[in-house]
Design a protein around this motif. Structure first.
Motif, PDB file in Angstrom:
ATOM      1  N   LEU A 176       0.686  -1.143   0.064  1.00 16.82           N
ATOM      2  CA  LEU A 176      -0.231  -0.078   0.076  1.00 16.82           C
ATOM      3  C   LEU A 176       0.783   1.325   0.079  1.00 16.82           C
ATOM      4  O   LEU A 176       1.854   1.256   0.558  1.00 16.82           O
ATOM      5  CB  LEU A 176      -0.907  -0.028   1.278  1.00 16.82           C
ATOM      6  N   ILE A 177       0.304   2.352  -0.733  1.00 12.98           N
ATOM      7  CA  ILE A 177       0.994   3.727  -0.746  1.00 12.98           C
ATOM      8  C   ILE A 177      -0.065   4.539  -0.659  1.00 12.98           C
ATOM      9  O   ILE A 177      -1.295   4.417  -1.046  1.00 12.98           O
ATOM     10  CB  ILE A 177       1.812   3.649  -1.907  1.00 12.98           C
ATOM     11  N   PHE A 178       0.267   5.798  -0.168  1.00 14.53           N
ATOM     12  CA  PHE A 178      -0.905   6.812  -0.261  1.00 14.53           C
ATOM     13  C   PHE A 178      -0.436   7.868  -1.420  1.00 14.53           C
ATOM     14  O   PHE A 178       0.381   8.591  -1.468  1.00 14.53           O
ATOM     15  CB  PHE A 178      -0.467   7.815   0.992  1.00 14.53           C
ATOM     16  N   ALA A 179      -1.513   7.823  -2.493  1.00 14.43           N
ATOM     17  CA  ALA A 179      -1.308   8.338  -3.733  1.00 14.43           C
ATOM     18  C   ALA A 179      -2.068   9.672  -3.555  1.00 14.43           C
ATOM     19  O   ALA A 179      -3.607   9.656  -3.279  1.00 14.43           O
ATOM     20  CB  ALA A 179      -2.139   7.512  -4.852  1.00 14.43           C
ATOM     21  N   VAL A 180      -1.330  10.780  -3.584  1.00 14.67           N
ATOM     22  CA  VAL A 180      -2.107  12.029  -3.300  1.00 14.67           C
ATOM     23  C   VAL A 180      -1.789  13.158  -4.392  1.00 14.67           C
ATOM     24  O   VAL A 180      -0.549  13.242  -4.583  1.00 14.67           O
ATOM     25  CB  VAL A 180      -1.646  12.249  -1.754  1.00 14.67           C
ATOM     26  N   ALA A 181      -2.560  14.094  -4.879  1.00 12.58           N
ATOM     27  CA  ALA A 181      -2.153  14.879  -5.709  1.00 12.58           C
ATOM     28  C   ALA A 181      -1.482  15.912  -5.310  1.00 12.58           C
ATOM     29  O   ALA A 181      -1.544  16.332  -4.294  1.00 12.58           O
ATOM     30  CB  ALA A 181      -3.644  15.355  -6.551  1.00 12.58           C
ATOM     31  N   GLN A 182      -0.632  16.677  -6.152  1.00 11.88           N
ATOM     32  CA  GLN A 182      -0.007  18.042  -5.687  1.00 11.88           C
ATOM     33  C   GLN A 182      -0.891  19.021  -6.138  1.00 11.88           C
ATOM     34  O   GLN A 182      -1.430  19.041  -7.076  1.00 11.88           O
ATOM     35  CB  GLN A 182       1.468  18.067  -6.536  1.00 11.88           C
ATOM     36  N   ARG A 183      -0.864  19.938  -5.135  1.00  9.17           N
ATOM     37  CA  ARG A 183      -1.513  21.273  -5.607  1.00  9.17           C
ATOM     38  C   ARG A 183      -0.600  22.275  -6.730  1.00  9.17           C
ATOM     39  O   ARG A 183      -1.437  22.866  -7.434  1.00  9.17           O
ATOM     40  CB  ARG A 183      -1.632  22.164  -4.115  1.00  9.17           C
ATOM     41  N   ALA A 221      -3.765   3.304  -1.868  1.00  5.18           N
ATOM     42  CA  ALA A 221      -3.500   2.640  -3.185  1.00  5.18           C
ATOM     43  C   ALA A 221      -2.793   1.440  -3.122  1.00  5.18           C
ATOM     44  O   ALA A 221      -1.890   1.341  -2.089  1.00  5.18           O
ATOM     45  CB  ALA A 221      -3.382   3.486  -4.426  1.00  5.18           C
ATOM     46  N   LYS A 222      -2.959   0.384  -3.830  1.00  5.50           N
ATOM     47  CA  LYS A 222      -2.211  -0.847  -3.922  1.00  5.50           C
ATOM     48  C   LYS A 222      -1.456  -0.930  -5.365  1.00  5.50           C
ATOM     49  O   LYS A 222      -1.964  -0.691  -6.314  1.00  5.50           O
ATOM     50  CB  LYS A 222      -2.795  -2.245  -3.732  1.00  5.50           C
TER      51      LYS A 222
END
Length: 231
Positions: free
Chosen positions: A46-53, A71-72
């Motif tokens: 698992l990883i934390f997929a997060v968008a950049q501003r 996310a996996k």
């Protein structure tokens, strides 16, 4: 509150990943590659997929949204310039805290639950859900997938919130608009906003388009997961 997880962070540029959706993502920044390797060493992957501003190379907590997707890592392909991943969104997550551990960014994350409709049997909500399913079928067919594959996916995706995320994942809209959909926890409001976006813009317009190829891969991945009973 749900269980807190400490996960490596995968910053996304111009991309927003939704729960229940699979998407290819490229990575090449050293800190990001180290975060990916840390995730691969864990049993969960698992990883934390997060968008950049902001679309910047030097990523700090200040340029990251707090709402992202747990996310996996389903697949990885290594190359000279970095890696190509296939990510599958598992659950919405909110970062309670970001920190730099000296090698990569990590986040303390907790799962965020949907806000269900006040009355799922209300005729207005039932109609909204039905229209969203029709829109999802159109998106799948425009991507060039066989009708039976589209039907199989939609038969498995019965939850309205998950359906809204499925449609949102394939809309050709600006990243900030996609992030807004990810942050919309009300299922009814998310369905409504997805329909507004899909009516205003053409998603997966031709079978030969880049977006359409992305849609086909994603729908095929969802179909494969449906076949094996995982999500």
């Amino acid at each position: 509150m749900s269980e807190r997880l400490t996960l490596p962070v995968l910053p996304l540029r111009e991309v927003v990943l939704f729960p229940g959706v699979s998407a290819p993502v490229g990575a090449g920044r050293p800190t990001t590659l180290r975060a990916i390797e840390a995730a691969l060493k864990s049993d969960s992957r698992l990883i934390f997929a997060v968008a950049q501003r902001e679309n910047v190379d030097a990523v700090s907590p200040e340029v990251l949204y707090t709402t992202g997707t747990i996310a996996k890592i389903s697949q990885i392909q290594r190359g000279l310039g970095g890696v190509q991943l296939l990510l599958h969104g598992e659950r919405r997550g909110a970062a309670l805290h970001y920190r730099d551990n000296g090698r990569y960014l990590e986040a303390v994350v907790h799962e965020v639950d949907d806000m269900p409709p006040l009355n799922a049997e209300d005729p207005a909500f039932v109609g909204l859900h039905r229209e969203a399913r029709e829109r999802a079928a159109e998106l799948g067919q425009k991507s060039g997938l066989p009708e039976d594959v589209v039907r199989q996916v939609l038969e498995e995706v019965t939850d309205p919130g998950r359906l809204a995320d499925l449609v949102a994942g394939y809309l050709e809209i600006q990243p900030a608009e996609r992030q807004g959909l990810l942050e919309t926890l009300s299922v009814e409001e998310r369905l409504r906003r997805v329909l507004i976006h899909s009516s205003a813009r053409s998603a997966c317009s031709t079978p030969r388009s880049t977006s359409s190829r992305r849609c086909r891969k994603s729908w095929a991945s969802v179909s494969a997961r449906c076949s094996c009973g995982s999500r």
